[in-house]
Design an enzyme around this catalytic site. Sequence first.
Site, PDB file in Angstrom:
ATOM      1  N   ASP A  27     -86.066  44.646  66.428  1.00  0.00           N
ATOM      2  CA  ASP A  27     -86.983  43.635  66.976  1.00  0.00           C
ATOM      3  C   ASP A  27     -86.580  43.192  68.383  1.00  0.00           C
ATOM      4  O   ASP A  27     -85.398  43.173  68.721  1.00  0.00           O
ATOM      5  CB  ASP A  27     -86.998  42.426  66.021  1.00  0.00           C
ATOM      6  CG  ASP A  27     -88.158  41.495  66.299  1.00  0.00           C
ATOM      7  OD1 ASP A  27     -89.173  41.935  66.887  1.00  0.00           O
ATOM      8  OD2 ASP A  27     -88.058  40.307  65.927  1.00  0.00           O
ATOM      9  N   GLY A  30     -90.756  43.648  72.863  1.00  0.00           N
ATOM     10  CA  GLY A  30     -91.774  42.991  73.690  1.00  0.00           C
ATOM     11  C   GLY A  30     -91.137  41.980  74.629  1.00  0.00           C
ATOM     12  O   GLY A  30     -91.444  41.935  75.830  1.00  0.00           O
ATOM     13  N   ARG A  31     -90.218  41.167  74.097  1.00  0.00           N
ATOM     14  CA  ARG A  31     -89.555  40.154  74.926  1.00  0.00           C
ATOM     15  C   ARG A  31     -88.687  40.806  76.004  1.00  0.00           C
ATOM     16  O   ARG A  31     -88.603  40.327  77.133  1.00  0.00           O
ATOM     17  CB  ARG A  31     -88.697  39.220  74.043  1.00  0.00           C
ATOM     18  CG  ARG A  31     -89.524  38.116  73.389  1.00  0.00           C
ATOM     19  CD  ARG A  31     -88.792  37.481  72.230  1.00  0.00           C
ATOM     20  NE  ARG A  31     -88.837  38.351  71.050  1.00  0.00           N
ATOM     21  CZ  ARG A  31     -88.171  38.105  69.929  1.00  0.00           C
ATOM     22  NH1 ARG A  31     -87.412  37.035  69.831  1.00  0.00           N
ATOM     23  NH2 ARG A  31     -88.287  38.931  68.897  1.00  0.00           N
ATOM     24  N   THR A  73     -96.573  46.858  57.966  1.00  0.00           N
ATOM     25  CA  THR A  73     -97.982  46.849  57.545  1.00  0.00           C
ATOM     26  C   THR A  73     -98.762  45.776  58.306  1.00  0.00           C
ATOM     27  O   THR A  73     -99.988  45.855  58.410  1.00  0.00           O
ATOM     28  CB  THR A  73     -98.103  46.587  56.019  1.00  0.00           C
ATOM     29  OG1 THR A  73     -97.241  45.496  55.661  1.00  0.00           O
ATOM     30  CG2 THR A  73     -97.718  47.810  55.198  1.00  0.00           C
ATOM     31  N   ASN A  75     -98.107  45.044  61.565  1.00  0.00           N
ATOM     32  CA  ASN A  75     -98.138  45.346  63.005  1.00  0.00           C
ATOM     33  C   ASN A  75     -99.472  45.948  63.469  1.00  0.00           C
ATOM     34  O   ASN A  75     -99.745  45.975  64.670  1.00  0.00           O
ATOM     35  CB  ASN A  75     -96.972  46.265  63.409  1.00  0.00           C
ATOM     36  CG  ASN A  75     -95.625  45.578  63.413  1.00  0.00           C
ATOM     37  OD1 ASN A  75     -94.601  46.193  63.132  1.00  0.00           O
ATOM     38  ND2 ASN A  75     -95.568  44.299  63.758  1.00  0.00           N
ATOM     39  N   ARG A  78    -101.779  43.982  65.970  1.00  0.00           N
ATOM     40  CA  ARG A  78    -101.504  43.856  67.412  1.00  0.00           C
ATOM     41  C   ARG A  78    -102.663  44.459  68.225  1.00  0.00           C
ATOM     42  O   ARG A  78    -103.438  45.258  67.686  1.00  0.00           O
ATOM     43  CB  ARG A  78    -100.192  44.566  67.744  1.00  0.00           C
ATOM     44  CG  ARG A  78     -99.018  43.863  67.085  1.00  0.00           C
ATOM     45  CD  ARG A  78     -97.704  44.417  67.529  1.00  0.00           C
ATOM     46  NE  ARG A  78     -96.625  43.658  66.910  1.00  0.00           N
ATOM     47  CZ  ARG A  78     -95.371  43.655  67.325  1.00  0.00           C
ATOM     48  NH1 ARG A  78     -95.038  44.383  68.371  1.00  0.00           N
ATOM     49  NH2 ARG A  78     -94.462  42.941  66.701  1.00  0.00           N
TER      50      ARG A  78
HETATM   51  C1  IPE Z   1     -90.716  43.139  62.191  1.00  0.00           C
HETATM   52  O1  IPE Z   1     -90.860  42.615  63.459  1.00  0.00           O
HETATM   53  C2  IPE Z   1     -91.234  44.541  62.152  1.00  0.00           C
HETATM   54  C3  IPE Z   1     -90.504  45.521  62.962  1.00  0.00           C
HETATM   55  C4  IPE Z   1     -89.440  45.308  63.685  1.00  0.00           C
HETATM   56  C5  IPE Z   1     -91.040  46.839  62.909  1.00  0.00           C
HETATM   57  P1  IPE Z   1     -92.104  41.725  63.888  1.00  0.00           P
HETATM   58  O2  IPE Z   1     -91.905  41.396  65.316  1.00  0.00           O
HETATM   59  O3  IPE Z   1     -93.368  42.388  63.507  1.00  0.00           O
HETATM   60  O4  IPE Z   1     -91.911  40.441  62.958  1.00  0.00           O
HETATM   61  P2  IPE Z   1     -92.377  38.938  63.160  1.00  0.00           P
HETATM   62  O5  IPE Z   1     -93.840  38.966  63.494  1.00  0.00           O
HETATM   63  O6  IPE Z   1     -91.561  38.382  64.277  1.00  0.00           O
HETATM   64  O7  IPE Z   1     -92.077  38.266  61.861  1.00  0.00           O
HETATM   65  C1  IPE Z   2     -90.242  45.328  67.562  1.00  0.00           C
HETATM   66  O1  IPE Z   2     -90.349  44.638  68.748  1.00  0.00           O
HETATM   67  C2  IPE Z   2     -91.083  46.579  67.517  1.00  0.00           C
HETATM   68  C3  IPE Z   2     -92.222  46.506  66.594  1.00  0.00           C
HETATM   69  C4  IPE Z   2     -92.507  45.521  65.814  1.00  0.00           C
HETATM   70  C5  IPE Z   2     -93.099  47.665  66.552  1.00  0.00           C
HETATM   71  P1  IPE Z   2     -91.527  43.607  69.011  1.00  0.00           P
HETATM   72  O2  IPE Z   2     -92.675  44.340  69.602  1.00  0.00           O
HETATM   73  O3  IPE Z   2     -91.821  42.821  67.791  1.00  0.00           O
HETATM   74  O4  IPE Z   2     -90.868  42.684  70.123  1.00  0.00           O
HETATM   75  P2  IPE Z   2     -91.022  41.105  70.252  1.00  0.00           P
HETATM   76  O5  IPE Z   2     -90.566  40.520  68.949  1.00  0.00           O
HETATM   77  O6  IPE Z   2     -92.459  40.830  70.542  1.00  0.00           O
HETATM   78  O7  IPE Z   2     -90.103  40.757  71.371  1.00  0.00           O
HETATM   79 MG    MG Z   3     -91.054  41.091  67.054  1.00  0.00          MG
END
Ligand code: IPE
Ligand code: IPE
Ligand code: MG
Length: 247
Positions: A27, A30-31, A73, A75, A78
């Site tokens: 995780d 994105g950040r 499931t 994701n 988005r």
């Molecule tokens: C969990 O991360 C799923 C993966 C890393 C693939 P998310 O970013 O989807 O989880 P939340 O939304 O912060 O709970």
């Molecule tokens: C995890 O990173 C990757 C997936 C869930 C596919 P994120 O995309 O959730 O990154 P943040 O949490 O928004 O920073």
């Molecule tokens: Mg995340």
Amino acid sequence: MAFFGKNKKSNILTDADLPVHIGIIMDGNGRWAKKRGLPRSAGHSAGAKTFRTITRYCSDIGIKYLTVYAFSTENWKRPENEVNSLMDLFKSYLEEALADFKDDSIVVKFIGDKSRFSDDLRKLMIENEESSKNRDGMVLNIAMNYGSRDEIVRAVKNISIDVKSGKVSVDDINEKLVSSYLYTSGQPDPDLIIRPSGEHRISNFLLWQSAYTEFVIMNKLWPDFNTSDLNEAINIFSGRNRRYGGI
Ligand code: IPE
Ligand code: IPE
Ligand code: MG
């Protein structure tokens, strides 16, 4: 293993201190991208590089099972362009990077519902599973379109089908049987789950399997996560006192 540093008795971690099964919630991509003024897809590409490094490292140090959470499931909700860029990334990975794991004799498995992916992606997933299934190294479970509630619902349905057909009797239903209907059937439960990016939640990952798992939350974002961070998580794990409800 000397490079892990401290153990209560000898200052050296032995193989017995190593978790057999590690789970990682990858995780923070994105950040990581946002901090650099880049599109989120750049964060996912950087995260894919970390995945490669950490997988190879886990295999090198003797981890037997590694489960990485790549796409949940949930994701799918988005924005379409982010989901599409993730699917493109998965495709290029399955074509190139996983072939790399051949040298490390890694067994690749996908856990989750494959039916929602495109035909090409599903084909690549199955090819990777088939071509690696007779290797004898670390088992790498890649959780894609994985949600633990979905996994449990699927198990309940399949058990019901088997009860109806007489293959299983109601009296046979116990914890072991339920475990055997999950995607992780036949594998030990995770000893350690690491969540980078500082979030203190499980986000639908391995709910049944993590009943007695040790959690280590780390503040680094996944693309910045490195082998020293993994060592640190293992060191924290080795200092924990697991009681499983006993004393
Ligand atoms: C969990 O991360 C799923 C993966 C890393 C693939 P998310 O970013 O989807 O989880 P939340 O939304 O912060 O709970
Ligand atoms: C995890 O990173 C990757 C997936 C869930 C596919 P994120 O995309 O959730 O990154 P943040 O949490 O928004 O920073
Ligand atoms: Mg995340």
